[in-house]
Design a protein around this motif. Structure first.
Motif, PDB file in Angstrom:
ATOM      1  N   GLN A 297       0.808  -1.223   0.000  1.00 43.13           N
ATOM      2  CA  GLN A 297       0.000   0.000   0.000  1.00 43.13           C
ATOM      3  C   GLN A 297       0.843   1.275   0.000  1.00 43.13           C
ATOM      4  O   GLN A 297       0.534   2.215  -0.722  1.00 43.13           O
ATOM      5  CB  GLN A 297      -0.942   0.001   1.211  1.00 43.13           C
ATOM      6  CG  GLN A 297      -1.878  -1.196   1.273  1.00 43.13           C
ATOM      7  CD  GLN A 297      -2.771  -1.312   0.053  1.00 43.13           C
ATOM      8  OE1 GLN A 297      -3.251  -0.309  -0.480  1.00 43.13           O
ATOM      9  NE2 GLN A 297      -2.975  -2.528  -0.417  1.00 43.13           N
ATOM     10  N   PHE A 298       1.880   1.305   0.810  1.00 35.09           N
ATOM     11  CA  PHE A 298       2.811   2.439   0.832  1.00 35.09           C
ATOM     12  C   PHE A 298       4.063   2.005   1.577  1.00 35.09           C
ATOM     13  O   PHE A 298       3.998   1.197   2.505  1.00 35.09           O
ATOM     14  CB  PHE A 298       2.193   3.670   1.509  1.00 35.09           C
ATOM     15  CG  PHE A 298       1.668   3.416   2.908  1.00 35.09           C
ATOM     16  CD1 PHE A 298       2.506   3.475   4.009  1.00 35.09           C
ATOM     17  CD2 PHE A 298       0.324   3.121   3.101  1.00 35.09           C
ATOM     18  CE1 PHE A 298       2.032   3.238   5.290  1.00 35.09           C
ATOM     19  CE2 PHE A 298      -0.166   2.876   4.381  1.00 35.09           C
ATOM     20  CZ  PHE A 298       0.684   2.934   5.472  1.00 35.09           C
ATOM     21  N   GLY A 299       5.216   2.529   1.149  1.00 27.74           N
ATOM     22  CA  GLY A 299       6.432   2.298   1.920  1.00 27.74           C
ATOM     23  C   GLY A 299       6.429   3.145   3.170  1.00 27.74           C
ATOM     24  O   GLY A 299       6.496   2.658   4.288  1.00 27.74           O
ATOM     25  N   VAL A 300       6.353   4.471   2.971  1.00 28.43           N
ATOM     26  CA  VAL A 300       6.224   5.428   4.078  1.00 28.43           C
ATOM     27  C   VAL A 300       5.043   6.335   3.756  1.00 28.43           C
ATOM     28  O   VAL A 300       4.929   6.840   2.639  1.00 28.43           O
ATOM     29  CB  VAL A 300       7.504   6.266   4.271  1.00 28.43           C
ATOM     30  CG1 VAL A 300       7.309   7.287   5.403  1.00 28.43           C
ATOM     31  CG2 VAL A 300       8.699   5.373   4.569  1.00 28.43           C
ATOM     32  N   ARG A 301       4.203   6.547   4.746  1.00 30.08           N
ATOM     33  CA  ARG A 301       3.084   7.486   4.601  1.00 30.08           C
ATOM     34  C   ARG A 301       3.135   8.465   5.764  1.00 30.08           C
ATOM     35  O   ARG A 301       3.257   8.061   6.922  1.00 30.08           O
ATOM     36  CB  ARG A 301       1.747   6.752   4.592  1.00 30.08           C
ATOM     37  CG  ARG A 301       0.553   7.666   4.257  1.00 30.08           C
ATOM     38  CD  ARG A 301      -0.761   6.886   4.316  1.00 30.08           C
ATOM     39  NE  ARG A 301      -1.881   7.705   3.857  1.00 30.08           N
ATOM     40  CZ  ARG A 301      -2.424   7.639   2.645  1.00 30.08           C
ATOM     41  NH1 ARG A 301      -1.945   6.760   1.762  1.00 30.08           N
ATOM     42  NH2 ARG A 301      -3.440   8.411   2.309  1.00 30.08           N
ATOM     43  N   VAL A 302       3.048   9.751   5.448  1.00 30.59           N
ATOM     44  CA  VAL A 302       3.041  10.796   6.466  1.00 30.59           C
ATOM     45  C   VAL A 302       1.710  11.523   6.355  1.00 30.59           C
ATOM     46  O   VAL A 302       1.373  12.055   5.289  1.00 30.59           O
ATOM     47  CB  VAL A 302       4.213  11.771   6.291  1.00 30.59           C
ATOM     48  CG1 VAL A 302       4.236  12.788   7.438  1.00 30.59           C
ATOM     49  CG2 VAL A 302       5.546  11.009   6.245  1.00 30.59           C
ATOM     50  N   GLY A 303       0.956  11.550   7.454  1.00 32.00           N
ATOM     51  CA  GLY A 303      -0.397  12.062   7.429  1.00 32.00           C
ATOM     52  C   GLY A 303      -0.514  13.540   7.742  1.00 32.00           C
ATOM     53  O   GLY A 303       0.474  14.219   8.059  1.00 32.00           O
ATOM     54  N   PRO A 304      -1.727  14.068   7.690  1.00 31.80           N
ATOM     55  CA  PRO A 304      -1.940  15.507   7.876  1.00 31.80           C
ATOM     56  C   PRO A 304      -1.691  16.001   9.297  1.00 31.80           C
ATOM     57  O   PRO A 304      -1.564  17.208   9.504  1.00 31.80           O
ATOM     58  CB  PRO A 304      -3.420  15.692   7.484  1.00 31.80           C
ATOM     59  CG  PRO A 304      -4.035  14.344   7.635  1.00 31.80           C
ATOM     60  CD  PRO A 304      -2.972  13.355   7.317  1.00 31.80           C
ATOM     61  N   LYS A 305      -1.599  15.110  10.268  1.00 31.24           N
ATOM     62  CA  LYS A 305      -1.279  15.514  11.636  1.00 31.24           C
ATOM     63  C   LYS A 305       0.202  15.401  11.930  1.00 31.24           C
ATOM     64  O   LYS A 305       0.612  15.472  13.098  1.00 31.24           O
ATOM     65  CB  LYS A 305      -2.062  14.663  12.633  1.00 31.24           C
ATOM     66  CG  LYS A 305      -3.566  14.852  12.579  1.00 31.24           C
ATOM     67  CD  LYS A 305      -4.242  13.997  13.647  1.00 31.24           C
ATOM     68  CE  LYS A 305      -5.751  14.173  13.630  1.00 31.24           C
ATOM     69  NZ  LYS A 305      -6.413  13.326  14.663  1.00 31.24           N
ATOM     70  N   ALA A 306       1.030  15.204  10.910  1.00 30.66           N
ATOM     71  CA  ALA A 306       2.456  14.944  11.118  1.00 30.66           C
ATOM     72  C   ALA A 306       3.299  15.911  10.306  1.00 30.66           C
ATOM     73  O   ALA A 306       2.863  16.471   9.292  1.00 30.66           O
ATOM     74  CB  ALA A 306       2.789  13.508  10.732  1.00 30.66           C
ATOM     75  N   GLY A 307       4.537  16.114  10.748  1.00 26.37           N
ATOM     76  CA  GLY A 307       5.447  16.976  10.018  1.00 26.37           C
ATOM     77  C   GLY A 307       6.839  16.973  10.592  1.00 26.37           C
ATOM     78  O   GLY A 307       7.118  16.327  11.598  1.00 26.37           O
ATOM     79  N   ARG A 308       7.738  17.711   9.899  1.00 31.04           N
ATOM     80  CA  ARG A 308       9.153  17.786  10.290  1.00 31.04           C
ATOM     81  C   ARG A 308       9.784  16.392  10.293  1.00 31.04           C
ATOM     82  O   ARG A 308      10.435  15.977  11.247  1.00 31.04           O
ATOM     83  CB  ARG A 308       9.309  18.472  11.645  1.00 31.04           C
ATOM     84  CG  ARG A 308       8.675  19.865  11.667  1.00 31.04           C
ATOM     85  CD  ARG A 308       8.853  20.574  12.986  1.00 31.04           C
ATOM     86  NE  ARG A 308       8.187  21.888  12.951  1.00 31.04           N
ATOM     87  CZ  ARG A 308       8.207  22.772  13.939  1.00 31.04           C
ATOM     88  NH1 ARG A 308       8.884  22.489  15.043  1.00 31.04           N
ATOM     89  NH2 ARG A 308       7.588  23.923  13.827  1.00 31.04           N
ATOM     90  N   ILE A 309       9.578  15.677   9.190  1.00 36.52           N
ATOM     91  CA  ILE A 309       9.991  14.289   9.067  1.00 36.52           C
ATOM     92  C   ILE A 309      11.111  14.170   8.044  1.00 36.52           C
ATOM     93  O   ILE A 309      11.042  14.767   6.960  1.00 36.52           O
ATOM     94  CB  ILE A 309       8.803  13.405   8.623  1.00 36.52           C
ATOM     95  CG1 ILE A 309       7.586  13.609   9.552  1.00 36.52           C
ATOM     96  CG2 ILE A 309       9.209  11.945   8.570  1.00 36.52           C
ATOM     97  CD1 ILE A 309       7.813  13.225  10.993  1.00 36.52           C
TER      98      ILE A 309
END
Length: 408
Positions: A297-309
């Motif tokens: 489905q995805f290797g890495v997924r960063v959602g809308p509640k996340a950041g500075r990754i």
């Protein structure tokens, strides 16, 4: 009242006082007794052997054998080691009302107050199993410096091992946690946690770490889980490194609910039905030097509640081994879903079903730099190598989406 009745009452009082004195003396003697070695084979029950440990602690030796438990064993003594004869010592939880097999706790522990603590308890070298209707295999409550070493915990109706309010320095090492109905290892409100060199297979989740600090999970084998591999919520300053996480039906690693300062590095994350690493709600985290192989489905997924990754130095690939095609399983890259302040750099994306990096939603300040991309959009549809929004910066990437395996 007759004289005889007065004498009888006086006698009863004297007997009660004498019994009280004996009990007080016994309690005082227990408090001052040195640590003891308790052979459980010398006692009528395992509980009797646990109760024979003085308050100064000691060792309880469990003999080989199958011990059926209709109610939980309870250990409350500090500085105590309970040691079996390996898998030949088998505690079998036969209760069907959801109670644990073994409870290790501070005396007077209250789930609502959580104040008492007991220190330095070790469980080692035995097996604990149950059924779908039983509870946790091992439940530790309010135990500081708890150490679980070389336990086999399987087929329990709750968690395999549950560490609740074991705040100071819990350790789980060289254990095998399999086929438990909930998590193999559940950690709630822990601090400076070590989980090392253990095996997890076909639990619901392998490990759950909730409302905690400083998890160090390294050198573990996590395979075939019915939902997720590692779930971390509301936890700070942790590292997952050198683990093999394979074939979860859900996602290999989930970071959720105010996680921050977490590194996921040098793991093999392979053949997941769901995703690789999902940063649902995480900040200031790094996903680096991992191998994502055949993650659907995805290797890495960063959602809308996340950041500075930071997503750096990873390899996202299918099953290509050079000189021909071995298996053509789906493989995926990075999905940024309304995330902000994400750097994607120094990765290799090859043999993927769609794009290497894709933005959806209103992402902010994405930098994609210095990556190598080859053999993309294998599922068809002409997906671009980089599917980015207007706020992203893309530079210095080597993109060869047309270069499929020449040997095919």
């Amino acid at each position: 009242m007759t004289k005889r009745r007065i004498c009888d009452v006086t006698a009863l009082v004297l007997i009660a006082l004498a019994l009280g004195a004996v009990a007080g003396a016994a309690e005082k003697a227990d408090a001052t007794a040195p640590p003891a070695v308790i052979d459980a084979a010398d006692h009528t029950t395992l509980q009797a052997a646990f109760d024979a440990v003085p308050t100064s602690g000691g060792v309880v030796r469990l003999p080989p054998g199958r011990f059926e438990l209709t109610e939980p064993l309870v250990l409350e003594r500090p500085d105590t080691r309970v040691e079996g004869a390996g898998r030949a010592t088998h505690l079998v939880n036969t209760n069907t009302d959801g109670r644990p097999a073994l409870i290790v706790r501070a005396p007077g522990y209250d789930e609502t107050k959580r104040r008492p603590r007991v220190w330095r308890i070790t469980l080692a070298n035995f097996r604990v199993s149950g059924s779908e209707k039983s509870g946790d295999g091992v439940l530790a409550q309010g135990v500081n410096e708890v150490f679980l070493d070389n336990l086999a915990v399987d087929h329990n109706g709750g968690h395999g091992i549950s560490l609740v309010d074991c705040y100071e320095d819990p350790r789980v090492a060289d254990c095998i946690l399999t086929y438990n109905k909930a998590a193999g290892l559940n950690i709630l409100r822990g601090h400076d946690i070590v989980v090392a060199a253990s095996q997890f297979e076909e639990n619901e989740d392998a490990l759950r770490c909730i409302d905690s600090f400083n998890l160090c999970m390294t050198g573990n084998c996590v395979e075939d889980h019915l939902r997720h591999g590692v779930v971390i919520e509301n936890t700070y300053g942790s590292v997952l490194s050198g683990n093999m996480i394979e074939e979860c039906r859900g996602t290999a690693v989930v970071l959720d609910r105010d996680c921050y300062g977490i590194t996921v590095s040098a793991n093999v994350i392979a053949h997941e039905e769901g995703g690789g690493v999902h940063v649902v709600d995480g900040w200031g985290c790094a996903v680096s030097a991992n191998t994502f192989t055949m993650v659907k489905q995805f290797g890495v997924r960063v959602g809308p509640k996340a950041g500075r990754i930071t997503i750096a130095g990873n390899n996202f690939s299918n099953a290509h081994i050079g000189g021909g095609r071995k298996r053509d399983d789906a493989a995926t890259g990075v999905v940024l879903d309304g995330a902000q302040d994400v750097v994607v750099t120094g990765n290799v994306f090859s043999g993927l079903a769609e794009s290497a990096v894709r933005e959806i939603g209103a992402c902010k300040r994405t930098l994609v730099e210095g990556n190598a991309m080859v053999d993309l959009s294998r599922a068809g549809g002409g997906h671009p190598a980089l599917d980015l929004g207007p706020d992203a910066v893309e530079q210095g990437n080597l993109v060869a989406p047309e270069a499929r395996d020449e040997a095919e």
